[in-house]
Design a protein around this motif. Structure first.
Motif, PDB file in Angstrom:
ATOM      1  N   ILE A 286      -6.126   7.344  -5.027  1.00 48.41           N
ATOM      2  CA  ILE A 286      -4.680   7.236  -5.202  1.00 48.41           C
ATOM      3  C   ILE A 286      -4.287   5.789  -4.913  1.00 48.41           C
ATOM      4  O   ILE A 286      -4.598   5.263  -3.845  1.00 48.41           O
ATOM      5  N   GLU A 287      -3.617   5.156  -5.860  1.00 52.37           N
ATOM      6  CA  GLU A 287      -3.176   3.769  -5.684  1.00 52.37           C
ATOM      7  C   GLU A 287      -1.657   3.701  -5.697  1.00 52.37           C
ATOM      8  O   GLU A 287      -1.003   4.227  -6.599  1.00 52.37           O
ATOM      9  N   PHE A 288      -1.084   3.082  -4.678  1.00 54.17           N
ATOM     10  CA  PHE A 288       0.343   2.752  -4.667  1.00 54.17           C
ATOM     11  C   PHE A 288       0.456   1.332  -5.220  1.00 54.17           C
ATOM     12  O   PHE A 288       0.149   0.350  -4.528  1.00 54.17           O
ATOM     13  N   ALA A 289       0.866   1.213  -6.463  1.00 60.57           N
ATOM     14  CA  ALA A 289       0.727  -0.040  -7.209  1.00 60.57           C
ATOM     15  C   ALA A 289       1.496  -1.202  -6.584  1.00 60.57           C
ATOM     16  O   ALA A 289       0.970  -2.321  -6.466  1.00 60.57           O
ATOM     17  N   ARG A 290       2.730  -0.985  -6.184  1.00 59.77           N
ATOM     18  CA  ARG A 290       3.538  -2.098  -5.693  1.00 59.77           C
ATOM     19  C   ARG A 290       3.036  -2.634  -4.363  1.00 59.77           C
ATOM     20  O   ARG A 290       3.058  -3.836  -4.115  1.00 59.77           O
ATOM     21  N   SER A 291       2.576  -1.750  -3.493  1.00 64.89           N
ATOM     22  CA  SER A 291       2.075  -2.193  -2.189  1.00 64.89           C
ATOM     23  C   SER A 291       0.604  -2.573  -2.235  1.00 64.89           C
ATOM     24  O   SER A 291       0.090  -3.196  -1.308  1.00 64.89           O
ATOM     25  N   GLY A 292      -0.076  -2.171  -3.310  1.00 68.41           N
ATOM     26  CA  GLY A 292      -1.493  -2.485  -3.436  1.00 68.41           C
ATOM     27  C   GLY A 292      -2.390  -1.642  -2.557  1.00 68.41           C
ATOM     28  O   GLY A 292      -3.586  -1.929  -2.431  1.00 68.41           O
ATOM     29  N   ARG A 293      -1.879  -0.593  -1.975  1.00 63.69           N
ATOM     30  CA  ARG A 293      -2.671   0.257  -1.088  1.00 63.69           C
ATOM     31  C   ARG A 293      -3.399   1.326  -1.899  1.00 63.69           C
ATOM     32  O   ARG A 293      -2.804   1.973  -2.772  1.00 63.69           O
ATOM     33  N   ILE A 294      -4.668   1.524  -1.578  1.00 64.76           N
ATOM     34  CA  ILE A 294      -5.498   2.527  -2.239  1.00 64.76           C
ATOM     35  C   ILE A 294      -6.118   3.427  -1.176  1.00 64.76           C
ATOM     36  O   ILE A 294      -6.613   2.943  -0.149  1.00 64.76           O
TER      37      ILE A 294
END
Length: 368
Positions: A286-294
């Protein structure tokens, strides 16, 4: 021409027009749209307030206490909680003319447009708010079904909407209201039903209980007692509906809504699974695109839960797919979303998802 105020996907911007004192620690906040439009909702539904308190985004859900039959204003009735972040902010800070963003309406705790021949409304404390909306709606529409409304309070000074309900009963004989108080108030001795709600009280005020549709809202122990009481009286629980929210006592990112629209008690813990080797659930990225967290999430795990485990704190309120607070845009991937009405079909068509009730079926990228 008036349009539906809820047309915006990101919630409606409302202005506070009036604040009414209901009891010493309860206020009703009335809002109107910032542009020509009307509110459309069902009696008993709730909205999610999207707030900024000291620079911290906070979401809270409150039942709409105003009826849909009065569509130009929307009211929420809020009890001040000693440690309640949002209730204290609303009571102490929000004033007429202030703007607030509200999302909704949500929830299935409502008679909707179905009309039963008769109803029994049961509430305690702040649980009166959805039932007040239902009662006001029935009065405004002069609907054919009669209503017996029984509200439990600590003292007569704590009865919500007391004078208004008395006025409605004087104007509409088909609406009967009874209050149960545990004790007296300063300066007022209570001469009505006293103590806590009992089967004997129900037999007295609603002898045709078994012919009615029951809607109940209040603290969890109160509703558990009502369920047990009705079962002992032989009531057909398929005609029982309940709802309760418990937001104020929990941390901002761990708000829980307790809802059982079908009125069934929570299932006891399941028996231990058979001692056999079961295949492990697939794991996806799962990637949170704006924060760059995966982070990783199992196929049997909600994306919101996995985000919490990864140390993230996405906005959320109900955790049940009801309120829409965690609504996000899915850039790619696929999920199994088991929501409870907190997202509209057109939003799903636009690849929006509620991460609190979505499990991944592939790797997923979220615009967050």
């Amino acid at each position: 021409m008036q349009i539906d105020v809820w047309g915006e996907d990101e919630g409606a911007l409302l202005v506070c027009r009036e604040i009414q004192d209901v009891t010493a620690d309860v206020k009703t906040f009335l809002f109107e749209p910032t542009s020509p439009s009307i509110f459309q909702h069902e009696p008993g539904q709730f909205v999610t307030l999207q707030l900024d308190i000291d620079g911290q985004p906070v979401s809270r859900c409150y039942t709409i206490s105003s009826p849909p039959t009065r569509p130009y204003l929307l009211g929420i009735t809020v009890k001040r909680q000693p440690d309640g972040l949002v209730s204290n902010w609303l009571h102490d800070t929000l004033g007429p003319g202030d703007l607030i963003r509200v999302d909704g309406p949500f929830g299935s705790f409502t008679p909707g447009r179905s009309v039963a021949s008769s109803y029994l409304f049961l509430s305690a404390g702040s649980g009166a708010t959805p039932l007040a909306s239902m009662t006001r709606t029935a009065f405004d529409l002069s609907s054919g079904g009669d209503i017996v409304y029984v509200h439990s309070a600590r003292t007569p000074a704590d009865i919500l909407f007391r004078r208004e309900l008395e006025h409605l009963t004087n104007l509409a004989p088909r609406i009967s209201v009874h209050h149960v108080c545990e004790g007296d108030a300063p300066g007022e001795r209570w001469n009505g039903l006293r103590g806590r709600l009992t089967p004997e009280m129900l037999r007295l005020v609603v002898p045709d209980l078994h012919l009615r549709e029951v809607y109940c809202c209040g603290p969890a122990p109160y509703m558990a007692g009502v369920r047990a009481m009705l079962a002992d009286l032989g009531f057909d629980m398929s005609g029982y509906h309940e709802e309760s929210f418990s937001f104020e006592k929990l941390p901002v990112d761990e708000v829980v809504a307790v809802l059982d629209a079908q009125g069934e008690p929570a299932e006891p813990d399941a028996a231990p699974a058979a001692l056999v080797d079961a295949p492990a659930a697939p794991t996806y990225s799962i990637e949170f695109a704006r924060s760059g967290r995966i982070f990783t999430c199992r196929a049997d795990e909600k994306i919101l839960d996995a985000a919490y485990v990864a140390g993230l704190a996405p906005a959320s309120s109900c955790g049940q797919g009801l309120c829409g607070t965690c609504k996000s845009t899915m850039v790619s991937g696929s999920v199994d979303m088991q929501h409870q009405g907190g997202i509209r079909p057109r939003e799903i068509a636009q690849n929006k998802v509620l991460i609190c009730c979505s499990t991944p079926t592939s790797d997923v990228v979220i615009d967050a």
